[in-house]
Design a protein around this motif. Structure first.
Motif, PDB file in Angstrom:
ATOM      1  N   ILE A  61       0.833  -1.204   0.000  1.00 24.36           N
ATOM      2  CA  ILE A  61       0.000   0.000   0.000  1.00 24.36           C
ATOM      3  C   ILE A  61       0.865   1.251   0.000  1.00 24.36           C
ATOM      4  N   GLY A  62       1.915   1.267   0.811  1.00 22.93           N
ATOM      5  CA  GLY A  62       2.810   2.423   0.858  1.00 22.93           C
ATOM      6  C   GLY A  62       3.543   2.671  -0.439  1.00 22.93           C
ATOM      7  N   SER A  63       3.713   1.624  -1.254  1.00 20.53           N
ATOM      8  CA  SER A  63       4.449   1.761  -2.510  1.00 20.53           C
ATOM      9  C   SER A  63       3.599   2.308  -3.641  1.00 20.53           C
ATOM     10  N   ILE A  64       2.307   2.044  -3.617  1.00 21.14           N
ATOM     11  CA  ILE A  64       1.467   2.427  -4.761  1.00 21.14           C
ATOM     12  C   ILE A  64       0.559   3.610  -4.464  1.00 21.14           C
ATOM     13  N   ILE A  65       0.568   4.084  -3.220  1.00 20.32           N
ATOM     14  CA  ILE A  65      -0.328   5.188  -2.879  1.00 20.32           C
ATOM     15  C   ILE A  65       0.246   6.512  -3.380  1.00 20.32           C
ATOM     16  N   PHE A  66      -0.628   7.382  -3.806  1.00 22.28           N
ATOM     17  CA  PHE A  66      -0.217   8.717  -4.240  1.00 22.28           C
ATOM     18  C   PHE A  66      -1.335   9.689  -3.884  1.00 22.28           C
ATOM     19  N   GLY A  67      -0.964  10.766  -3.205  1.00 15.98           N
ATOM     20  CA  GLY A  67      -1.968  11.783  -2.925  1.00 15.98           C
ATOM     21  C   GLY A  67      -2.181  12.098  -1.462  1.00 15.98           C
ATOM     22  N   GLY A  68      -1.435  11.460  -0.562  1.00 15.29           N
ATOM     23  CA  GLY A  68      -1.565  11.830   0.838  1.00 15.29           C
ATOM     24  C   GLY A  68      -2.322  10.812   1.672  1.00 15.29           C
ATOM     25  N   LEU A 166      -8.774  11.557  -5.929  1.00  9.72           N
ATOM     26  CA  LEU A 166      -8.706  10.390  -5.053  1.00  9.72           C
ATOM     27  C   LEU A 166      -9.079  10.751  -3.617  1.00  9.72           C
ATOM     28  N   VAL A 167      -8.674  11.948  -3.184  1.00  8.56           N
ATOM     29  CA  VAL A 167      -9.057  12.397  -1.843  1.00  8.56           C
ATOM     30  C   VAL A 167     -10.576  12.521  -1.745  1.00  8.56           C
ATOM     31  N   GLY A 168     -11.197  13.079  -2.809  1.00 11.04           N
ATOM     32  CA  GLY A 168     -12.654  13.178  -2.822  1.00 11.04           C
ATOM     33  C   GLY A 168     -13.312  11.812  -2.792  1.00 11.04           C
ATOM     34  N   ALA A 169     -12.748  10.865  -3.550  1.00  9.34           N
ATOM     35  CA  ALA A 169     -13.291   9.505  -3.551  1.00  9.34           C
ATOM     36  C   ALA A 169     -13.157   8.855  -2.183  1.00  9.34           C
ATOM     37  N   ALA A 170     -12.044   9.128  -1.501  1.00 12.15           N
ATOM     38  CA  ALA A 170     -11.854   8.584  -0.157  1.00 12.15           C
ATOM     39  C   ALA A 170     -12.898   9.118   0.803  1.00 12.15           C
ATOM     40  N   CYS A 171     -13.242  10.402   0.660  1.00  7.36           N
ATOM     41  CA  CYS A 171     -14.271  10.996   1.528  1.00  7.36           C
ATOM     42  C   CYS A 171     -15.620  10.311   1.311  1.00  7.36           C
ATOM     43  N   VAL A 172     -15.954  10.046   0.050  1.00  9.20           N
ATOM     44  CA  VAL A 172     -17.224   9.377  -0.253  1.00  9.20           C
ATOM     45  C   VAL A 172     -17.242   7.973   0.342  1.00  9.20           C
ATOM     46  N   THR A 173     -16.121   7.258   0.199  1.00  7.11           N
ATOM     47  CA  THR A 173     -16.036   5.897   0.725  1.00  7.11           C
ATOM     48  C   THR A 173     -16.202   5.884   2.239  1.00  7.11           C
ATOM     49  N   LEU A 174     -15.537   6.824   2.921  1.00  4.34           N
ATOM     50  CA  LEU A 174     -15.641   6.884   4.376  1.00  4.34           C
ATOM     51  C   LEU A 174     -17.037   7.292   4.817  1.00  4.34           C
ATOM     52  N   TRP A 175     -17.682   8.177   4.049  1.00  7.59           N
ATOM     53  CA  TRP A 175     -19.056   8.581   4.369  1.00  7.59           C
ATOM     54  C   TRP A 175     -19.968   7.349   4.369  1.00  7.59           C
ATOM     55  N   GLU A 176     -19.849   6.525   3.338  1.00  7.27           N
ATOM     56  CA  GLU A 176     -20.701   5.346   3.234  1.00  7.27           C
ATOM     57  C   GLU A 176     -20.470   4.379   4.390  1.00  7.27           C
ATOM     58  N   ALA A 177     -19.227   4.338   4.884  1.00  7.03           N
ATOM     59  CA  ALA A 177     -18.907   3.391   5.952  1.00  7.03           C
ATOM     60  C   ALA A 177     -19.283   3.919   7.332  1.00  7.03           C
ATOM     61  N   ALA A 178     -19.189   5.242   7.532  1.00  6.40           N
ATOM     62  CA  ALA A 178     -19.320   5.801   8.879  1.00  6.40           C
ATOM     63  C   ALA A 178     -20.684   6.398   9.178  1.00  6.40           C
TER      64      ALA A 178
END
Length: 243
Positions: A61-68, A166-178
């Motif tokens: 995960i640390g090798s392929i992640i980009f964007g914070g 990708l940051v925006g997509a992460a927010c949507v994913t976390l919204w659905e989970a939380a």
């Protein structure tokens, strides 16, 4: 806030890179080390050794992640839930990590600790941080040349734009989970307002969210305890909600 550049500073100068003193061949060798570790982590991703499993997961995960930090969250969630912990444990740890100083990648230590204690925390921390540290030293000797290349600059602009998406997509994913009920949505709106409108620091926002969430709980004020999200036109029923 950051101070202004010191007198005589030239942002276009390569003197800083030269003072670091890493030759091109050393940078290339470090890059090979990173690639070799990535290959090993891919081969042993299903290892029976639990610590190898942790390192492999985090290193990939640390090798392929980009964007914070925020971008890494959906990937981490896919890997560790439910294999290492429950979804609630993941989100609780995220809130704890956000309220603490330091980068969000510190969250890796929490994930490792929940799974395999202190040893797991150390392995997870090294695994997630390691690729970034290795690649920084690998890229330094090449950066002095690439940073002046117009094609490379254009590529970086595209990568930065993609990272924002990708940051925006992460927010949507976390919204659905939380966010499961109206109370969760109210806490979200309050936290968003405090952080964006009033520029309140993250630890205080997390604390305020915890207080509001406790007050809205069914054992206290019992407010907002109704399903919030819709899936295929039907309400998502909260298993803890009766009524």
């Amino acid at each position: 806030t950051y101070g202004s550049p010191s007198a005589g500073w030239d942002k276009d100068s390569d003197e800083t890179m030269k003072r670091i003193g890493i030759p091109l061949w050393v940078g290339a060798s470090i890059f090979v080390v990173w690639a070799a570790l990535l290959a090993v982590s891919a081969v042993y991703r299903d290892s029976e050794n639990v610590y190898m499993e942790i390192f492999s997961t985090m290193y990939r995960i640390g090798s392929i992640i980009f964007g914070g930090g925020q971008v890494v969250l959906p990937m981490l969630q896919d890997e560790v839930v439910p294999a290492w912990m429950t979804d609630d444990q993941f989100l609780q740890g995220l809130g704890l990590a956000q309220s603490m100083p330091g980068p969000l990648f510190n969250f890796s230590a929490y994930l490792g600790a929940v799974y395999q204690g202190v040893a797991g925390a150390l392995v997870a921390y090294v695994g997630l941080f390691g690729p970034g540290v290795i690649l920084i030293f690998a890229m330094v000797p090449f950066w002095a040349r690439l940073r002046h290349n117009m094609t490379f600059k254009a590529i970086l602009k595209g990568l930065n734009a993609a990272a924002i998406g990708l940051v925006g997509a992460a927010c949507v994913t976390l919204w659905e989970a939380a966010v499961e009920d109206a109370a969760d949505a109210m806490v979200f709106c309050m936290a968003l307002t405090l952080a964006v409108v009033f520029n309140i620091q993250a630890p205080l926002v997390i604390l305020a969210g915890g207080v509001l969430g406790a007050l809205l709980h069914e054992d206290v004020l019992d407010l907002g305890q109704v399903p919030y999200c819709l899936v295929s036109g039907e309400y998502v029923v909260n298993e803890n909600y009766e009524g």
